[in-house]
Design an enzyme around this catalytic site. Structure first.
Site, PDB file in Angstrom:
ATOM      1  N   CYS A   1      -2.438   6.537   9.350  1.00  0.00           N
ATOM      2  CA  CYS A   1      -2.329   5.701   8.724  1.00  0.00           C
ATOM      3  C   CYS A   1      -1.508   4.618   9.917  1.00  0.00           C
ATOM      4  O   CYS A   1      -1.243   4.414  10.770  1.00  0.00           O
ATOM      5  CB  CYS A   1      -0.412   6.353   8.269  1.00  0.00           C
ATOM      6  SG  CYS A   1       0.774   4.781   7.148  1.00  0.00           S
ATOM      7  N   GLU A   2      -1.736   3.088   9.162  1.00  0.00           N
ATOM      8  CA  GLU A   2      -1.134   1.732   9.612  1.00  0.00           C
ATOM      9  C   GLU A   2      -0.453   2.027   9.923  1.00  0.00           C
ATOM     10  O   GLU A   2       0.691   0.737  10.582  1.00  0.00           O
ATOM     11  CB  GLU A   2      -2.231   0.634   9.570  1.00  0.00           C
ATOM     12  CG  GLU A   2      -1.821   0.551   8.099  1.00  0.00           C
ATOM     13  CD  GLU A   2      -2.655  -0.620   8.245  1.00  0.00           C
ATOM     14  OE1 GLU A   2      -2.465  -1.840   7.071  1.00  0.00           O
ATOM     15  OE2 GLU A   2      -4.152  -0.735   8.130  1.00  0.00           O
ATOM     16  N   HIS A   3       0.626   2.333   9.018  1.00  0.00           N
ATOM     17  CA  HIS A   3       2.053   2.029   8.997  1.00  0.00           C
ATOM     18  C   HIS A   3       2.955   2.636  10.101  1.00  0.00           C
ATOM     19  O   HIS A   3       4.392   1.946  10.770  1.00  0.00           O
ATOM     20  CB  HIS A   3       2.783   2.398   8.021  1.00  0.00           C
ATOM     21  CG  HIS A   3       1.984   1.462   6.851  1.00  0.00           C
ATOM     22  ND1 HIS A   3       1.558   1.310   5.687  1.00  0.00           N
ATOM     23  CD2 HIS A   3       1.672   0.121   6.658  1.00  0.00           C
ATOM     24  CE1 HIS A   3       1.138   0.369   4.746  1.00  0.00           C
ATOM     25  NE2 HIS A   3       1.427  -0.359   5.802  1.00  0.00           N
ATOM     26  N   HIS A   4       3.025   4.070  10.419  1.00  0.00           N
ATOM     27  CA  HIS A   4       3.573   5.081  11.413  1.00  0.00           C
ATOM     28  C   HIS A   4       2.389   5.975  11.856  1.00  0.00           C
ATOM     29  O   HIS A   4       3.284   6.630  12.899  1.00  0.00           O
ATOM     30  CB  HIS A   4       3.818   6.605  10.258  1.00  0.00           C
ATOM     31  CG  HIS A   4       5.096   5.687   9.073  1.00  0.00           C
ATOM     32  ND1 HIS A   4       4.462   5.439   8.350  1.00  0.00           N
ATOM     33  CD2 HIS A   4       5.983   5.133   9.534  1.00  0.00           C
ATOM     34  CE1 HIS A   4       5.553   4.687   7.213  1.00  0.00           C
ATOM     35  NE2 HIS A   4       6.577   4.823   7.797  1.00  0.00           N
TER      36      HIS A   4
ATOM     37  N   GLN B   1      -5.059   3.577   2.764  1.00  0.00           N
ATOM     38  CA  GLN B   1      -6.585   4.434   2.377  1.00  0.00           C
ATOM     39  C   GLN B   1      -7.112   3.602   0.993  1.00  0.00           C
ATOM     40  O   GLN B   1      -8.573   3.737   0.522  1.00  0.00           O
ATOM     41  CB  GLN B   1      -5.433   6.236   1.118  1.00  0.00           C
ATOM     42  CG  GLN B   1      -6.864   6.657   0.613  1.00  0.00           C
ATOM     43  CD  GLN B   1      -6.185   8.087  -0.398  1.00  0.00           C
ATOM     44  OE1 GLN B   1      -4.656   8.462   0.487  1.00  0.00           O
ATOM     45  NE2 GLN B   1      -6.134   8.500  -1.230  1.00  0.00           N
TER      46      GLN B   1
ATOM     47  N   HIS C   1      -0.362  12.616   2.752  1.00  0.00           N
ATOM     48  CA  HIS C   1      -0.116  11.314   4.330  1.00  0.00           C
ATOM     49  C   HIS C   1       1.346  12.227   5.502  1.00  0.00           C
ATOM     50  O   HIS C   1       1.751  12.687   4.509  1.00  0.00           O
ATOM     51  CB  HIS C   1      -0.197  10.502   3.191  1.00  0.00           C
ATOM     52  CG  HIS C   1      -0.680   9.667   3.258  1.00  0.00           C
ATOM     53  ND1 HIS C   1      -1.250   8.596   3.301  1.00  0.00           N
ATOM     54  CD2 HIS C   1      -1.952  10.179   1.831  1.00  0.00           C
ATOM     55  CE1 HIS C   1      -2.267   7.663   2.817  1.00  0.00           C
ATOM     56  NE2 HIS C   1      -2.746   8.972   2.064  1.00  0.00           N
TER      57      HIS C   1
ATOM     58  N   CYS D   1       2.477  11.173   6.802  1.00  0.00           N
ATOM     59  CA  CYS D   1       3.922   9.923   6.506  1.00  0.00           C
ATOM     60  C   CYS D   1       5.411  10.693   5.194  1.00  0.00           C
ATOM     61  O   CYS D   1       6.542  10.108   5.552  1.00  0.00           O
ATOM     62  CB  CYS D   1       3.975   8.208   6.947  1.00  0.00           C
ATOM     63  SG  CYS D   1       2.623   8.526   5.344  1.00  0.00           S
TER      64      CYS D   1
END
Length: 184
Positions: free
Chosen positions: A75-78, A116, A144, A146
Site C-alpha cells: 500500500c502506498e499510504h502505509h 488497488q 489489506h 492497513c
C-alpha cells in the site's frame, strides 16, 4: 543520488527504540533492504521486457481468462502489504499472449507502491497495449493489512475492484459472461 537503504532501515529500527546492534537485529537492516528491493522490483520492469515478444498470431476470438493469479503488493499510504488474486480476461483480435506473461504483467504492477484501484487499471491497460485485444477485463480481490493490522482493525474485510475495457465495457453480455466464469 544513491541512498543506502541498509542505513535507512537501521535508522528506522533505532527510531522505534530498538538496538540495531542486538544479536537478532545486526543483519536486519540489510535483510530488510533486500526484501524491500524485491517487493518493489516492478519499478525496474517495463511491459516490452516482461512480454518479451510472446504475442502470437491466432485465429482465436473467444474469451481467454486466467483466474486466481495471486499477488502481493505494498500500500502506498502505509507501506503495508495487500494480498490477493487477479482474474484477467481478454478477447483476442488476431493475437494471443503467452499465458505466463499475463501473470508477469500482474506481478510487474503489484511489485510497486500501489493502491488497488490504480493497479487494476494499469494491468488492464498494459494487456490491451500488448495484445490490441477487442477488450480486456481485470477483477481483483485483496485483503489489506492497513485495514487489518492498524487503524480500524477489520480482520475479515476484502476489497474488490474491476476494470472493463473495449468489448467488456461496451457489451453487458460479454461482461456478464466474464463475471459468471470467474464466479462473481
Amino acid at each position: 543520488m544513491s541512498i543506502d537503504m541498509d542505513k535507512c532501515f537501521a535508522q528506522i529500527i533505532t527510531a522505534i527504540g530498538e538496538d540495531v546492534d542486538r544479536e537478532g537485529l545486526v543483519k536486519t537492516p540489510h535483510r530488510a533492504a533486500d526484501a524491500f528491493r524485491f517487493l518493489t522490483r516492478g519499478y525496474h520492469q517495463d511491459l516490452e521486457t516482461v512480454v518479451n515478444e510472446a504475442v502470437f498470431t491466432s485465429d482465436s476470438d473467444e474469451m481467454v481468462i486466467v483466474r486466481d493469479i495471486e499477488f502481493y503488493s505494498l500500500c502506498e499510504h502505509h507501506l503495508l502489504p495487500f494480498i490477493g488474486h487477479a482474474n484477467v480476461a481478454y478477447l483476442p483480435n488476431g493475437k494471443v499472449i503467452g499465458l505466463s506473461k499475463i501473470a508477469r504483467i500482474v506481478d510487474m504492477f503489484s511489485r510497486r507502491l500501489q493502491i488497488q484501484e490504480n493497479m487494476t487499471r494499469e494491468i488492464a491497460e498494459a494487456l490491451l497495449q500488448a495484445t490490441d485485444a477487442h477488450g480486456v477485463a481485470v477483477q481483483i480481490t485483496a485483503r489489506h493489512m492497513c485495514m487489518m493490522m492498524r487503524g480500524v482493525g477489520k480482520q475479515n474485510s476484502s476489497m474488490s475492484t474491476s476494470v472493463m475495457l473495449g468489448a467488456f465495457r461496451d457489451s453487458q453480455s460479454t461482461r456478464n459472461e466474464f463475471l459468471q466464469l470467474i464466479g462473481r
